[in-house]
Structure formats: structure tokens, C-alpha cells
Scaffold this motif. Sequence first.
Motif, short mmCIF file in Angstrom:
data_model
loop_
_atom_site.label_atom_id
_atom_site.label_comp_id
_atom_site.label_asym_id
_atom_site.label_seq_id
_atom_site.Cartn_x
_atom_site.Cartn_y
_atom_site.Cartn_z
N UNK A 44 0.81 -1.21 0.00
CA UNK A 44 0.00 0.00 0.00
C UNK A 44 0.86 1.27 0.00
N UNK A 45 2.07 1.18 0.52
CA UNK A 45 2.88 2.39 0.63
C UNK A 45 4.34 2.18 0.24
N UNK A 46 4.67 1.00 -0.33
CA UNK A 46 6.04 0.77 -0.75
C UNK A 46 6.18 0.98 -2.25
N UNK A 47 7.38 1.37 -2.65
CA UNK A 47 7.68 1.65 -4.05
C UNK A 47 8.98 0.94 -4.38
N UNK A 48 8.93 0.00 -5.32
CA UNK A 48 10.10 -0.82 -5.67
C UNK A 48 10.81 -0.22 -6.88
N UNK A 49 12.10 0.04 -6.71
CA UNK A 49 12.91 0.50 -7.84
C UNK A 49 13.07 -0.63 -8.86
N UNK A 50 12.89 -0.30 -10.13
CA UNK A 50 13.06 -1.28 -11.20
C UNK A 50 14.49 -1.20 -11.74
N UNK A 51 14.83 -2.15 -12.60
CA UNK A 51 16.15 -2.12 -13.25
C UNK A 51 16.32 -0.83 -14.05
N UNK A 52 15.25 -0.37 -14.69
CA UNK A 52 15.32 0.88 -15.46
C UNK A 52 15.58 2.07 -14.54
N UNK A 53 14.92 2.11 -13.39
CA UNK A 53 15.15 3.19 -12.42
C UNK A 53 16.60 3.22 -11.98
N UNK A 54 17.16 2.05 -11.68
CA UNK A 54 18.54 1.99 -11.20
C UNK A 54 19.51 2.41 -12.30
N UNK A 104 10.92 3.67 -0.44
CA UNK A 104 11.48 3.37 -1.76
C UNK A 104 12.49 2.25 -1.56
N UNK A 105 12.23 1.10 -2.14
CA UNK A 105 13.02 -0.10 -1.86
C UNK A 105 13.89 -0.48 -3.06
N UNK A 106 15.03 -1.10 -2.75
CA UNK A 106 15.81 -1.74 -3.79
C UNK A 106 17.00 -0.97 -4.31
N UNK A 107 17.45 0.09 -3.63
CA UNK A 107 18.66 0.77 -4.08
C UNK A 107 19.86 -0.13 -3.77
N UNK A 108 20.63 -0.53 -4.78
CA UNK A 108 21.75 -1.47 -4.55
C UNK A 108 22.96 -0.75 -3.95
N UNK A 109 22.87 -0.41 -2.68
CA UNK A 109 23.91 0.40 -2.03
C UNK A 109 25.28 -0.29 -2.07
N UNK A 110 25.30 -1.62 -2.15
CA UNK A 110 26.58 -2.34 -2.15
C UNK A 110 27.37 -2.08 -3.43
N UNK A 111 26.71 -1.57 -4.46
CA UNK A 111 27.39 -1.32 -5.74
C UNK A 111 28.08 0.04 -5.79
N UNK A 112 27.83 0.89 -4.79
CA UNK A 112 28.31 2.26 -4.87
C UNK A 112 29.28 2.58 -3.73
N UNK A 113 30.13 3.56 -3.98
CA UNK A 113 31.00 4.07 -2.93
C UNK A 113 30.17 4.98 -2.00
#
Length: 361
Positions: A44-54, A104-113
Motif C-alpha cells: 500500500x505504501x512501498x515503491x520498488x525500484x526497477x532495473x530501469x530506475x537503477x 522506496x526499496x531496492x537501491x543497490x547500495x553495495x554497488x556504490x561508494x
Amino acid sequence: MTDQPKCAQRPAPESATTTTSGIRTTELAAPASWTSRDLSELGQWSFELTARHIDELSSALEKVRRQGVPLLRLTSDHFPLPTLAVDLQRPADTLENGCGFAVIKGLPVQQYSESDIKTIFWGLGQHLGVPVSQDAGGHLVTKGRRGNEYPYRVVPLASRSADGLRFRTGGSDAVALLCTSGGGRRSMASSTAIYNQILRERPELIQRMYRPFCFDRHGEHCPEEFPYRSVPLACWFAGRLSIRYARAQLESAQRFPEVPRLEPLDVELFDLIDALANSQALRVDVAVEAGDIELYNNYHVLHTHLRPAGHGGMGPGEQYRLWLTLRHGRPLPPDYVWETRTPGEGLGRGGVSPRDVIALN
């Protein structure tokens, strides 16, 4: 902006109502008011980042690197998100016109400095609002460990619930929290649902919520300003109910001799707010993972610190924080908000007036 000496003498309840705001004496319905049962489904209130968003986030990051734009001068124009910017309108609308919070879910923080994470977080924030300073040093993006996002010095025991939680609102329109490691649970409650329940249980306390109360600023003020800020707990304006509450600040402001003493009914009101926020019917516990960006409307939701999953069985965990003036935020009367300087955009709403420079962390 210099505070007016409102705390010098507390007015009677009747005079706390101005020509620009009134007192709401009837209950409000959903989506402003919600209970734990209403929000049983995360979707109801979550938003999943897609591959295109990333991909768009990575492309915007590369553009900022090529152009060499300093972080604090970076605007949404410098950080283009062709698809994501449009899709962010849904969590932004939920934040202001829905339940008052979104993830907002799914930001791949492990990929970034670490530098990249700050840039992405700032860029996303620019599409949602205008960052305001979180302290007198002008810090706009702050980093802290789990459970320490509000490092006030005075935390009275009375402001904690039986399991150690304290529910409060922050100092700006909205707060954004990016979990970069670890995980845990955040607890929250609808301030409108709490207001509705007070109307049912103790209607005589409602007018008291519209009286000015003094909030301790804990030294985060300019020399010409008062060390406390005087505002009502509740504001009914332009058809919207807004609630401001932070018991630790309310109680520690009593250290100033000129501040009016809290009355027994004030303490009863605070106790009732705390009990309702922590009640099974109103409190919602949300699982938070690395890569989640939590968004809370501070006029709409009371929330508390992130607790480790498994009661301490995880590592320390870290998060970044932004305080935001929402670009499409609700109108509010001048006796309920204050203006602060923002980097390159003039004045924001809420936050802390910086004494000199505006800094990153």
C-alpha cells in the motif's frame, strides 16, 4: 528568522486560535487516519525500484561526475531521471495526501561508494523537496548509526514507552532516511489516528493541543534567538490537520525559568499520546533493509528509532538522513512553521537556521 517571544506568557486556550487556523472537533477519516490493521499490506505504501530506475540513477551519477557539480549545488536539473522522476510522484503523493509515509526499496547500495551513495540520495531528495539544515552548523546530509537519528541530549524516561521506544516528529516537513547497512524495524503511528482517539477518550484535552508549547532547541539557535521554540502541538488549517510532538524537547524546555510550567493536564496529554502511539491498535512496525529509503511526513506520522532485528543480533548499521521542505507540501499558518535558509533556493520551511556555512556532514 528570529523567534517571537511567545513563551513569555502562555495565552488562554481560546486565544491560541488565530484568524488563520481553527480547532478540529470531529474525527478525520482515512487515508489521514490509519491503524495497524489498515496497513497490514506493505504494497500500500512501498515503491520498488526497477532495473530501469537503477540505470537512470547510475546515468545521472555519471553525468554529475563528468560535469563536476559540487553536491550542495546539485539540483534536479543536474540529476535527470526521465522515468523515475515521474514515478516518484506516487510516493510523494502518498507522503502528503495518503498515509504520510512511504518506502522506496531496492537501491543497490553495495554497488556504490560512500560518495556515490550521498550523491544519489541527494539527487533523489531534490526531486522530492528542498533540503534544509539539520543543525546550527548547516549540515544537510547527515550520517548516523541505527537508533541515533535524533541526537538530543535530554531524553526523559517519561518520554519512553515500556519497551524503550519514543515516538516523535522531526523538525521539517519530511525526513528521508537511507539505510546503507544492517537492517531492523521502524515503528510509527498516524498522528491523526491518535488525535481521533483523544477525541473519543479525552475530548477535553483537544483544545489544549492548540495552545503554544515550548520545545527546547538544545543550543541549535542563533544568539539573537530564543533557546526554545513556541508552537502548538496541533494545527487545523486549509482542511488539513498537522501534529507536532517531541516529548523530550517539551520536557527539557522546562529548564528555562521563563518557560511556563507544564500543567498536570499537559502531562496527562503527553502520557496519552505516548500510550496511543505504542498501542497495538495504532502502532505499525516496519522491516527496514539496506537500500531502503524511508520517507515520513512529520505533520502526519509519529515515528521512532530503527531497532535491530533479533533484538541486538545484528551489526551497528548506518543510515543517511535528509530533512526536506516538500515541493508540494500543505499550506500552514505562520504561527506553526518557520523559515530557514537553503542552499541556492532562498528559504525553506522548518529545519534549523545555520549560523554561517551550509555543510554536507
